[in-house]
Design an enzyme around this catalytic site. Structure first.
Site, PDB file in Angstrom:
ATOM      1  N   SER A 146      -5.299   0.849  17.740  1.00  0.00           N
ATOM      2  CA  SER A 146      -6.182   1.898  17.226  1.00  0.00           C
ATOM      3  C   SER A 146      -7.298   2.190  18.216  1.00  0.00           C
ATOM      4  O   SER A 146      -7.753   1.293  18.941  1.00  0.00           O
ATOM      5  CB  SER A 146      -6.795   1.392  15.915  1.00  0.00           C
ATOM      6  OG  SER A 146      -7.880   2.199  15.532  1.00  0.00           O
ATOM      7  N   GLY A 168     -21.308   2.666  10.170  1.00  0.00           N
ATOM      8  CA  GLY A 168     -20.207   2.238  11.040  1.00  0.00           C
ATOM      9  C   GLY A 168     -19.479   3.367  11.763  1.00  0.00           C
ATOM     10  O   GLY A 168     -18.595   3.106  12.570  1.00  0.00           O
ATOM     11  N   ASN A 186       0.847  -1.199   0.000  1.00  0.00           N
ATOM     12  CA  ASN A 186       0.000   0.000   0.000  1.00  0.00           C
ATOM     13  C   ASN A 186       0.878   1.243   0.000  1.00  0.00           C
ATOM     14  O   ASN A 186       0.538   2.261   0.604  1.00  0.00           O
ATOM     15  CB  ASN A 186      -0.920  -0.039   1.227  1.00  0.00           C
ATOM     16  CG  ASN A 186      -1.994   1.020   1.179  1.00  0.00           C
ATOM     17  OD1 ASN A 186      -2.454   1.400   0.085  1.00  0.00           O
ATOM     18  ND2 ASN A 186      -2.386   1.541   2.328  1.00  0.00           N
ATOM     19  N   ASP A 201       7.619  -9.233   2.806  1.00  0.00           N
ATOM     20  CA  ASP A 201       6.259  -9.352   3.333  1.00  0.00           C
ATOM     21  C   ASP A 201       6.384 -10.026   4.705  1.00  0.00           C
ATOM     22  O   ASP A 201       6.924 -11.139   4.797  1.00  0.00           O
ATOM     23  CB  ASP A 201       5.451 -10.214   2.357  1.00  0.00           C
ATOM     24  CG  ASP A 201       4.016 -10.431   2.816  1.00  0.00           C
ATOM     25  OD1 ASP A 201       3.696 -10.119   3.984  1.00  0.00           O
ATOM     26  OD2 ASP A 201       3.225 -10.923   1.978  1.00  0.00           O
ATOM     27  N   LYS A 256      -7.147  -5.603  15.246  1.00  0.00           N
ATOM     28  CA  LYS A 256      -6.417  -4.795  16.238  1.00  0.00           C
ATOM     29  C   LYS A 256      -6.659  -5.354  17.646  1.00  0.00           C
ATOM     30  O   LYS A 256      -5.737  -5.445  18.456  1.00  0.00           O
ATOM     31  CB  LYS A 256      -6.839  -3.329  16.160  1.00  0.00           C
ATOM     32  CG  LYS A 256      -6.411  -2.627  14.874  1.00  0.00           C
ATOM     33  CD  LYS A 256      -4.892  -2.567  14.725  1.00  0.00           C
ATOM     34  CE  LYS A 256      -4.429  -1.992  13.410  1.00  0.00           C
ATOM     35  NZ  LYS A 256      -2.991  -2.157  13.164  1.00  0.00           N
ATOM     36  N   TYR A 307     -11.212  -5.253  10.344  1.00  0.00           N
ATOM     37  CA  TYR A 307      -9.986  -4.502  10.625  1.00  0.00           C
ATOM     38  C   TYR A 307      -9.880  -4.236  12.132  1.00  0.00           C
ATOM     39  O   TYR A 307      -8.852  -4.506  12.755  1.00  0.00           O
ATOM     40  CB  TYR A 307     -10.008  -3.169   9.848  1.00  0.00           C
ATOM     41  CG  TYR A 307      -9.082  -2.140  10.421  1.00  0.00           C
ATOM     42  CD1 TYR A 307      -7.716  -2.190  10.157  1.00  0.00           C
ATOM     43  CD2 TYR A 307      -9.558  -1.115  11.246  1.00  0.00           C
ATOM     44  CE1 TYR A 307      -6.859  -1.255  10.710  1.00  0.00           C
ATOM     45  CE2 TYR A 307      -8.711  -0.176  11.798  1.00  0.00           C
ATOM     46  CZ  TYR A 307      -7.362  -0.252  11.528  1.00  0.00           C
ATOM     47  OH  TYR A 307      -6.516   0.669  12.083  1.00  0.00           O
ATOM     48  N   PHE A 336      -5.484   7.606  17.728  1.00  0.00           N
ATOM     49  CA  PHE A 336      -6.775   8.193  17.368  1.00  0.00           C
ATOM     50  C   PHE A 336      -6.724   8.491  15.854  1.00  0.00           C
ATOM     51  O   PHE A 336      -6.481   7.571  15.092  1.00  0.00           O
ATOM     52  CB  PHE A 336      -7.121   9.335  18.324  1.00  0.00           C
ATOM     53  CG  PHE A 336      -7.629   8.727  19.620  1.00  0.00           C
ATOM     54  CD1 PHE A 336      -6.765   8.006  20.456  1.00  0.00           C
ATOM     55  CD2 PHE A 336      -8.969   8.742  19.933  1.00  0.00           C
ATOM     56  CE1 PHE A 336      -7.243   7.345  21.586  1.00  0.00           C
ATOM     57  CE2 PHE A 336      -9.458   8.088  21.069  1.00  0.00           C
ATOM     58  CZ  PHE A 336      -8.583   7.386  21.890  1.00  0.00           C
TER      59      PHE A 336
HETATM   60  N1  UFG Z   1     -15.659  11.769   6.797  1.00  0.00           N
HETATM   61  C1  UFG Z   1     -16.443  12.562   5.967  1.00  0.00           C
HETATM   62  N2  UFG Z   1     -16.171  12.517   4.644  1.00  0.00           N
HETATM   63  C2  UFG Z   1     -15.184  11.762   4.089  1.00  0.00           C
HETATM   64  C3  UFG Z   1     -14.402  10.960   4.952  1.00  0.00           C
HETATM   65  C4  UFG Z   1     -14.671  10.986   6.295  1.00  0.00           C
HETATM   66  O1  UFG Z   1     -17.332  13.263   6.419  1.00  0.00           O
HETATM   67  O2  UFG Z   1     -15.014  11.761   2.869  1.00  0.00           O
HETATM   68  C5  UFG Z   1     -15.919  11.805   8.238  1.00  0.00           C
HETATM   69  C6  UFG Z   1     -16.289  10.458   8.814  1.00  0.00           C
HETATM   70  O3  UFG Z   1     -17.647  10.227   8.649  1.00  0.00           O
HETATM   71  C7  UFG Z   1     -15.835  10.601  10.259  1.00  0.00           C
HETATM   72  C8  UFG Z   1     -14.627  11.550  10.152  1.00  0.00           C
HETATM   73  O4  UFG Z   1     -14.737  12.191   8.889  1.00  0.00           O
HETATM   74  O5  UFG Z   1     -16.829  11.232  10.984  1.00  0.00           O
HETATM   75  C9  UFG Z   1     -13.309  10.835  10.227  1.00  0.00           C
HETATM   76  O6  UFG Z   1     -13.322   9.791   9.276  1.00  0.00           O
HETATM   77  P1  UFG Z   1     -11.992   9.010   8.835  1.00  0.00           P
HETATM   78  O7  UFG Z   1     -12.381   8.004   7.811  1.00  0.00           O
HETATM   79  O8  UFG Z   1     -10.921   9.977   8.476  1.00  0.00           O
HETATM   80  O9  UFG Z   1     -11.522   8.319  10.175  1.00  0.00           O
HETATM   81  P2  UFG Z   1     -12.307   7.286  11.115  1.00  0.00           P
HETATM   82  O10 UFG Z   1     -12.522   8.005  12.411  1.00  0.00           O
HETATM   83  O11 UFG Z   1     -13.479   6.679  10.488  1.00  0.00           O
HETATM   84  O12 UFG Z   1     -11.252   6.124  11.163  1.00  0.00           O
HETATM   85  C10 UFG Z   1     -10.035   6.265  11.799  1.00  0.00           C
HETATM   86  C11 UFG Z   1      -8.972   5.420  11.115  1.00  0.00           C
HETATM   87  C12 UFG Z   1      -9.265   3.971  11.266  1.00  0.00           C
HETATM   88  C13 UFG Z   1      -9.561   3.618  12.687  1.00  0.00           C
HETATM   89  C14 UFG Z   1     -10.623   4.514  13.249  1.00  0.00           C
HETATM   90  C15 UFG Z   1     -10.829   4.293  14.703  1.00  0.00           C
HETATM   91  O13 UFG Z   1      -8.888   5.734   9.742  1.00  0.00           O
HETATM   92  O14 UFG Z   1      -8.122   3.264  10.849  1.00  0.00           O
HETATM   93  O15 UFG Z   1     -10.222   5.862  13.099  1.00  0.00           O
HETATM   94  O16 UFG Z   1     -11.823   5.089  15.213  1.00  0.00           O
HETATM   95  F1  UFG Z   1     -10.003   2.359  12.806  1.00  0.00           F
END
Ligand code: UFG
Length: 343
Positions: free
Chosen positions: A130, A302, A41, A64, A159, A155, A183
């Protein structure tokens, strides 16, 4: 590090976003490093960036971690006592569609590393965990004592399982381990020579923002403005990647210097401050003096409503604290995006 001989750290996933920033901070703190990655990645952009920033050639093996024999050869050829294990798949949505891919990769690579640590008497490991292990929790801010909730994605489950594998391995061997619960890592090195390089359409908020600002994406969707939060959008704890990298150096140093209180420890790594999606979007526009095309879209499945860290344990025990302001972090993210598009 104030020991006479340099201590070497094996960094798995060293070509990745957090791995590359951690290589820089390890070297700045006086450690030697060796990096492994299979570029599943990533590519070598960030490794080259690390070399530019540090002025050092990074010993690197294209391996790997699931390949036991290849990993064993790394353990045989390099002298290191500490490992930081970043190598893992991390796309939450993909993990729900392809759980076996995630279980195979994330569990097998970690088990291989731990087995080799035992076989070759290597003592210290930091594991990338995480905040996802907390799931949807009512307790805010979350402390390390906040109970883990059943994982929502495969995923997230990897963790949790890896934390348990580490706990049990430590209990039954001389291995010492620290799990860092990240976070939301964002931003880039201030030099803009390393940063996040998502493949395809970004899942995460900040890369989507920077790609929208640079015109690669037409419009950012803000997933939901009807959550029970002050402005209706979700709240997260955005941690600067350089600060996060420094937490790894603090964790390794703690074990190397024998300052750990238990052989298995867990620390939250965040800022302690929650920021909503809309606040972040507004701040990005303000500090970078640009206008972002965005719209309110339905909630994303989710997503937890709100989560941010209690960081007292890391502050007190690791002597670590997030230092960079969110404003500076968002400036660095945009600077990196512009650099990478010009390349
Ligand atoms: N969001 C948007 N638009 C987008 C992308 C995200 O509004 O295009 C919002 C999401 O709904 C969320 C916030 O932005 O409310 C943060 O989203 P991210 O996808 O950036 O991050 P997450 O909190 O969903 O996920 C992160 C890590 C994961 C981890 C998780 C644990 O990316 O690896 O935190 O809470 F598992």
């Amino acid at each position: 590090m104030n020991t006479n001989t340099k201590h070497r750290v094996l960094v798995t996933g060293g070509a990745g976003f957090i791995g590359s920033h951690t290589l820089v901070e390890l070297i700045a703190a006086g450690f030697d490093v060796v990096a492994v990655d299979n570029f599943s990645n990533s590519d070598d952009t960030c490794l080259r960036g690390v070399e530019q920033i540090t002025g050092q050639k990074i010993p690197f093996e294209n391996v790997d971690c699931c390949d036991f024999a290849a990993m064993e050869s790394v353990f045989q050829r390099y002298d290191f006592d500490s490992i930081i294990h970043f190598a893992a798949f991390k796309a939450v949505g993909e993990s729900v569609e392809m759980p076996l891919k995630y279980y195979r990769n994330n569990l097998m690579s970690f088990i291989n590393v731990l087995e080799l640590m035992k076989k070759y008497n290597r003592n210290n490991i930091v594991f990338s965990s995480s905040a996802t292990v907390y799931g949807e929790t009512d307790v805010l801010p979350v402390t390390e004592e906040t109970p883990r909730m059943p994982a929502i994605s495969s995923y997230g489950n990897t963790k949790q399982i890896c934390e348990d594998i580490l706990r049990d391995t430590v209990a039954s061997s001389s291995v010492k381990g620290i799990a860092l619960r990240y976070f939301n890592p964002i931003g880039a090195h201030p030099s803009a020579l390393i940063g996040e390089l998502p493949r395809g359409v970004p899942n995460n908020l900040v890369p989507f923002i920077t790609q929208t600002a640079s015109g690669i994406r037409e419009c950012l969707s803000v997933f939901g403005n009807d959550y029970p939060t002050p402005d209706g959008s979700c709240i997260r704890d955005y941690i600067d990647v350089v600060d996060l990298a420094k937490a790894h150096v603090a964790a390794i140093t703690r074990m190397v210097e024998g300052k750990n209180k238990q052989n298995y420890e867990i620390f939250n790594v965040g800022t302690g401050k929650g920021t909503s999606v809309l606040e972040l979007v507004e701040m990005f526009q303000r500090v970078n003096n640009l206008k972002l095309n965005y719209k309110i879209a339905p909630r994303r499945q989710g997503d937890v409503v709100s989560i941010y860290a209690d960081t007292s344990l890391a502050n007190n025990e690791l002597g670590w604290k997030a230092e960079r302001s969110l404003e500076d972090t968002l400036v660095s993210a945009w600077k990196w995006e512009q650099y990478i598009r010009r390349k």
